[in-house]
Design an enzyme around this catalytic site. Structure first.
Site, PDB file in Angstrom:
ATOM      1  N   TYR A   1       0.837  -1.206   0.000  1.00  0.00           N
ATOM      2  CA  TYR A   1       0.000   0.000   0.000  1.00  0.00           C
ATOM      3  C   TYR A   1       0.873   1.257   0.000  1.00  0.00           C
ATOM      4  CZ  TYR A   1      -2.950   3.770   1.796  1.00  0.00           C
ATOM      5  OH  TYR A   1      -3.566   4.980   1.971  1.00  0.00           O
TER       6      TYR A   1
ATOM      7  N   GLN B   1      -5.941  18.725   3.900  1.00  0.00           N
ATOM      8  CA  GLN B   1      -6.079  18.367   2.473  1.00  0.00           C
ATOM      9  C   GLN B   1      -7.498  17.915   2.194  1.00  0.00           C
ATOM     10  OE1 GLN B   1      -6.098  14.702   1.477  1.00  0.00           O
ATOM     11  NE2 GLN B   1      -6.692  15.294  -0.593  1.00  0.00           N
TER      12      GLN B   1
ATOM     13  N   TYR C   1     -10.056  16.209  -0.590  1.00  0.00           N
ATOM     14  CA  TYR C   1     -10.481  15.590  -1.851  1.00  0.00           C
ATOM     15  C   TYR C   1     -11.864  16.154  -2.086  1.00  0.00           C
ATOM     16  CZ  TYR C   1      -6.788  12.034  -2.190  1.00  0.00           C
ATOM     17  OH  TYR C   1      -5.610  11.390  -2.341  1.00  0.00           O
TER      18      TYR C   1
ATOM     19  N   THR D   1      -6.489  18.570  -3.612  1.00  0.00           N
ATOM     20  CA  THR D   1      -5.757  17.630  -4.479  1.00  0.00           C
ATOM     21  C   THR D   1      -6.478  17.475  -5.810  1.00  0.00           C
ATOM     22  OG1 THR D   1      -4.836  16.485  -2.582  1.00  0.00           O
ATOM     23  CG2 THR D   1      -4.897  15.259  -4.643  1.00  0.00           C
TER      24      THR D   1
ATOM     25  N   LYS E   1      -2.761  20.905  -5.115  1.00  0.00           N
ATOM     26  CA  LYS E   1      -1.753  19.838  -5.082  1.00  0.00           C
ATOM     27  C   LYS E   1      -1.949  18.915  -6.290  1.00  0.00           C
ATOM     28  CE  LYS E   1      -0.126  16.022  -2.139  1.00  0.00           C
ATOM     29  NZ  LYS E   1      -0.633  14.765  -2.715  1.00  0.00           N
TER      30      LYS E   1
ATOM     31  N   HIS F   1       1.646  12.569  -7.149  1.00  0.00           N
ATOM     32  CA  HIS F   1       1.100  11.643  -6.154  1.00  0.00           C
ATOM     33  C   HIS F   1       2.089  10.496  -5.892  1.00  0.00           C
ATOM     34  CE1 HIS F   1      -3.043  11.509  -4.362  1.00  0.00           C
ATOM     35  NE2 HIS F   1      -2.631  10.342  -3.934  1.00  0.00           N
TER      36      HIS F   1
END
Ligand SMILES: Cc1cc2nc3c(=O)[nH]c(=O)nc-3n(C[C@H](O)[C@H](O)[C@H](O)COP(=O)(O)O)c2cc1C
Length: 387
Positions: A34, A137, A139, A165, A259, A283
């Site tokens: 991961y 951050q 999403y 992001t 980002k 990323h």
């Protein structure tokens, strides 16, 4: 000044590759895959590293470097070092307590800590642990009401900056993750059970702390029948639009950062939208295997972008020298996800300070070796001519 902080660390693990090797022994392979895995054939991940190796710097001696200032001033605040923790979802899966430990260590070191939307520690706890350095951050949620609510929660908690992001318009198909069989909530297959048994320290700590959960978005999961994976993949918009950024700009009056910027036009769009900073990032090579290295994306940005935005970078940073290399190419603040989480997996709670102290030492020594007495003054004049 770097002098006020310790540069002491465990010399059994003097560099990030040593922490990675130890992490691989201590955590189950489905967890290691991961954190370590990239997309497809993992060429973008490799390209990120190769690009750092390609940046040569030439020393300029005949300067007293007994005192070196590693600090950097961005968004009206001075940070003691230009290196911080980027957002990493499911942080406590790597090692229980990682998110709290990294937030506290970052506050102590006066370096930025960015909490992911998909973190596993309540956002107000992190903001309280790192009141001066925590950024949030986002999403971008598909549902506008959820988006507004999350921004309001970040504001109320006291986060110092908001990071949006851009580089996940679609969930990634990462073959290593798929093959290793990680699922949340944990599904005990014979393979997972074997991995848990053969990595007892991780398993005991995880059992003590409970299976990590997406605590900051859990309240928006109103359909209890919906599988968690489906909820998470449906949560975000498929491609953040300029209109959404304009909307977010109105809702957030502190520093706003995009980002995942890799393209000059998007950096110019950021300026037009009234954004304050960008993190040049792919990323960590986890989204598009054909993407350019983070340093190549940085190199093509025109002067106007550096004049109007705070330009930052992640993806492939593994040494303090890399931080200095990126500064010579114009970036002001650097981050590394895998370095910090390998540190946590390798050393538990001590991992946070270990990574911070390794980077502080390496940044300081690199500046001294180059004949540069302050990080702020590191610029293109150190780049070897044919870079
Ligand atoms: C396991 C993992 C989870 C991540 N989760 C997020 C996330 O939730 N939000 C985000 O913006 N970036 C996320 N990232 C990307 C990081 O913020 C950062 O861009 C990347 O780790 C930089 O590359 P490096 O690990 O090679 O230093 C994640 C990266 C990793 C490795």
């Amino acid at each position: 000044m770097s002098k006020s902080h310790s540069t002491q660390y465990n010399h059994q693990f003097p560099g990030i590759p040593d922490l990675k090797a130890r992490a691989k022994q201590r955590i189950p392979s489905f967890i290691f895959d991961y954190i370590d895995g990239g997309i497809d054939e993992e060429k973008n991940k490799q390209r990120n590293r190769d690009a750092f190796h390609g940046v040569q710097l030439t020393p300029q001696y005949l300067t007293d470097v007994s005192e070196v200032d590693t600090s950097i001033n961005i968004f009206g605040k001075s940070y003691d070092m230009a290196f911080g923790v980027p957002p990493v979802g499911l942080g406590n899966l790597l090692w229980p307590g990682s998110e709290r430990a990294l937030a506290s260590a970052s506050q102590h070191a006066n370096t930025p800590y960015i909490l992911s939307t998909f973190s596993t520690t309540p956002m107000d706890e992190i903001a309280a642990l790192a009141p001066d350095v925590a950024w949030f951050q986002l999403y971008t949620p598909r549902d506008e009401a959820v988006m507004k609510d999350m921004i309001q929660r970040a504001k109320t908690a006291g986060f110092n900056a908001l990071v949006i992001t851009l580089d996940i318009p679609v969930g990634a198909k990462r073959n290593r993750e798929l093959k290793s069989g990680l699922q949340l909530p944990f599904k005990i297959t014979p393979k997972i059970a074997w991995e848990a048994l053969t990595h007892p320290q991780w398993t005991i700590e995880t059992l003590k702390n409970g299976s990590p959960e997406f605590v900051n978005v859990a309240k928006y999961k109103t359909d209890s029948d919906m599988p968690l994976a489906a909820f998470i993949s449906h949560f975000m918009v498929s491609g953040v639009s300029k209109e959404r950024i304009a909307q977010i700009r109105k809702l957030w009056d502190g520093p706003l950062i995009l980002k995942g910027v890799q393209n000059t036009q998007n950096a110019l769009d950021a300026i037009a939208l009234g954004v304050d900073g960008i993190i040049v990032s792919n990323h960590g090579g986890r989204q598009l295997d054909a993407a350019p290295s983070s340093l190549d994306s940085l190199k093509q940005l025109p002067d106007e972008v550096h004049q109007k935005l705070t330009v930052m970078l992640d993806s492939g940073v593994r040494t303090g020298l890399d931080v200095v290399r990126a500064k010579a190419l114009g970036a002001q603040m650097m981050f590394s996800g895998r370095s910090f989480f390998w540190g946590m997996a390798a050393l538990g709670q001590d991992g946070a300070d270990q990574v911070i102290n390794i980077f502080r030492d390496e940044i300081t020594r690199s500046l001294q070796q180059l004949g540069c007495h302050s990080f702020e003054s590191m610029d293109e004049s150190w780049l070897t001519q044919d870079n």
